[in-house]
Design an enzyme around this catalytic site. Sequence first.
Site: not given
Lengths: 414, 148
Positions: B54-56
């Site tokens: 869920g993180c870039q």
Amino acid sequence: METLTRSELLFDVDTIREEFPILKRMVKGKPLVYLDNAATTQKPLAVIEGLTRYYSEYNANIHRGIHSLAEEATAAFEASRDAVKEFIGAAHREEIIFTRGATEAINLVAYTWARKQVGAGDEILVSGMEHHSNIVPWQIIAEENGAKVIPIPVLEDGTLDMEAFQRLLTEKTKLVAIVHASNSLGTINPVKYIAAQAHATGAKVLVDGSQSAVHLPIDVQDIDCDFFVFSGHKVYGPTGSGALYGKKALLEAMPVFHGGGEMIKEVSFEKTTYNDLPYKYEAGTPNIADTVALKFALDFVKEIGKEKIHQYEQGLLAYATDALEQVKGLRIIGKAPAKTSVISFVVEGVHPQDLGILLDNKGIAVRTGHHCTQPLMDRFGIPGTTRASFALYTTYAEIDALVAGLERSIKTLL
Amino acid sequence: MTARPRIEELEEEIVENFSLFDSWDEKYEYIIDLGKKLPPLEDEHKKDENKVRGCQSTVWLVAAYKDGLVEFKADSDAVIVKGLISMLIQVLSGHTPEEIIQAKLGFIDRIGMTTHLAQTRSNGLAAMVKQMKNFALAFKLQNESAKH
């Protein structure tokens, strides 16, 4: 008194910017510098006011109504079809199918044409620089039918490996689905040549014009592609508008996509017959307002002139390329000789996400990440890039602001 | 035994630090500084199973349980995210699983990070918090089953 049309006037970016209200906005207390045009372009007053006018003056459901409003809305909707036809140089208006955008247009071809025509052992050639939208729909059909999706490799400078293309193109190839201009790199691919080669082996050709329609003059008859797709929102038009172009004979022979109203001729429980082109592929009430307003965007581009826009944007690209190359540790990804006004880059020791956050804090909007082209990022061995993409309203001063913002951000981060 | 500071007290310290800054530039400089100071995670921990989705950017998070308290260690390839994690560790590390599970973490909003970071990155922050609480929950369940 003789009046000049806008296409006869010199390209004046300040005048053009006046037509885009959003460009006057402040972000984080600083003037907005919008450099995310490859994701979506901002909208001119002609489009914004056109949408309001549609809803205020002639909103109605199209085609079957007998009343005046329905006639006016239908005429505007169909006028948009003519505008798209002209914009991409199609031979016939019924070759233009309205869609929500490029993605839906590609899926339409995948689920109708490819599902029937690409069978077990067949191959679909794409390029290694495709947007996921021009990969995944083919993978879905390939998996269903036992076919293969094969990428044409990308060379270090961001151009396609054309020797590999020749090698990969065989009698098994049923379709070459290729991006006209890369959203991540800016590379302009030789689609006319690719189409000629593909046709020589009997393959069909789909060109993804999502990034080219806004920057380059488009002539689908000259390219001789079988399908061409683009999204309205990347050409100064509304989101949710877009089109599929297909050669008439192909579209006529293809099976239907969505079933429903508008796409039928007659319905009975014994046998339903389908409407003629283009309505055969436009089931249900379409996105009338946004499609109507798409014409205003295309008219706006036409009035200024594609050639003039292209020339101006190429100037921006050259200026920005030179300036960015002076930034210590910065490496541009994609140095093809022919590019649209898109620059992707990485900075030694700096994560794109950090750059994106700090630039945003200075009012500068860029895109960071993989740009929906993960295979391409893998090819270059990077998790993602920072991408600045320019439009006809981008100024040289904004590029200076980007470079200054980058210099300061990098200093903070390192 | 010295009293352990409560999570709310640690949050309050961070909020006070942030109140000294006049501009977002300063806030970011502070976060970046925290990110740079966070000790790097040993390479053995930088594997797929320790990644937070869920993180870039890539975030690795590991947790250890000792003497009834949870210790977190984390790392990221992006320094701002690393600074944010550093604050989360500062607040949550060294507490019991129950305390971590109950933590409201209102400081994230109070220092402006939920509204300031874009949706996707904010989700990244949310994903990190969720992962830390999941660890705490796992330790709590482990405890309970050990008692039986």
